[in-house]
Design a protein around this motif. Sequence first.
Motif: not given
Length: 558
Positions: A29-34, A41-42, A66-75
Amino acid sequence: MKRSRYYPFERNRYFYGKLLTVRDFESEQKYANDKRRLLNRLTTGSGVVSGMQVVAVDDKSVTVEMGVAIDYAGREIVIPSPVTQKLSMIDGFTNNEYMKNVYLYVAYDEKGKEPVHAIANSAVRSEEVSEYNRILESYRLFVTEEAPDPASFEYVRLTETIAPIYQDGHVRIYQRMPKYLNPDSVTDVTLVIEKTLQTPKIAIEFDYECDALSPIGASNRHVAFADPGDGRDTEYTFKYAVKAGNPASGKAALRILRESVKLTIGDAKVAVDANPRHEVELIHDRVPERVLRDYFERTLDQSLDGMAEQSICLAKISLMKMGPTYMIEKVERVPFGEFVHNPSLLQRIGGFGGQDADSRFFTKSEATELPYGSKPELNVDFNPDRSEFTFKLGVPQPQHIQDEIATGTVTVELEPSNKSGLYFFSRGQKSYVTEEIASTLGAGQFYVQVGLEEKDIHVTSDLLQSGDQVYYGNADVFKGSEFESPLPNVTFGTIVYPAKGAFRIGMKLSQATEASAIKLRWWAFKKLPGAETAAVVSTAKAATKEAAAAKEEDLSGK
């Protein structure tokens, strides 16, 4: 997520007979998420992607859509349904003071879900152990009372320099200025004043000095701002312009002289201890290219770790004190512009390949009215010191129907012609002529119609008149009828002065009268040149031109 490392990436290698443990599944899971978060992020950026509007539903509650955002860690942060909460129930809100601005943030959060009995753990522990079967990728809302530092945003650090001037719990004052300038270019320095709604009026003035920069305009290195005090705004900006020189060092600076700063909040004078200063680099390359170069020369650590813990500000909420409590006065959505922009949309609206901000020209315009019938005029002036164009447009006035007609009254005092006191004129006797009367139609040909007004001129109010009548032309035609006038029969004449736009009225009585004065009603009519007149003039000019050409040809033949 502090000092989070997305690299190097490792993925599971599967083979027959491999013993799979919790570590293997977690690393999968970490591989796909990261990898996904790194690209988010980039390449995509950080901020609100869609929705997440903040709306005040009453004096103390807000709704986050309701909505969608991307934080500064790319999450990815997803709010799946609208959430309504009292402001006082959101984390971070304090009741210490109600006259303030608060900032509503959204942050990524994970929560355990579906607790189940852990069988393997019960074999080594005597008590029952439960574990969560799922991890819910969720969010949390929280409030802060301090605005973020403008320099904390990466795009600000890349493009601007920030010079703080003053800050307390209610007021923050600072200046923004471009980080890079081209020699001989003009730029704006922006003074920003942020305050709470109930903060008294703010006034600030100061002097500044420059290295390789020169002021534009008559400010003479002096800046003054006074809060208009309408009570509705919590942020003001004031701009003044400077022009870059071309020093050999390639450096420029602007410093605010601390001893010259005079800051007043309400009736109180406030001391300023800061030494605000801007450092500017003068470059010969295009500024956007230099900013892009800085962006791509960042290290990966700077890109990923610098802002990984920063959350997204959804709203700036201005509060007013109402007795012992507060009320929400104003909600400003995403006050720091944290949006993720769609590249296709940017391309459609010209977000790519637009005019460079540092090489733009300044423009201003003004319009003046010209007389009806004039030709439009356009004059352009250029000020090289400001790279500024001034456009002056002269627009002919339109033709108004009310300009063609004017009316008014004039009273002619009569003189008795015999001892009986009768006012009598006979043929050949003196006629009465009025003074010049302005038609109010301006110069040009016009026509005047005069009538005799049946009205008691000694009655001061029109409301006391029982029945007013105006007789035009010869009143004898009404003799013997119910419309017969008690006024004498009068002959009128007019003299028109087209150049002055004025006229006189001449009058002769043809019978005796007991009246001591006669009131005249006049109407002036002026036909402004229209399409038909213009056509006649055009035809006449063409005929004159043809006649002149024929005459010239005839003379040359002889």
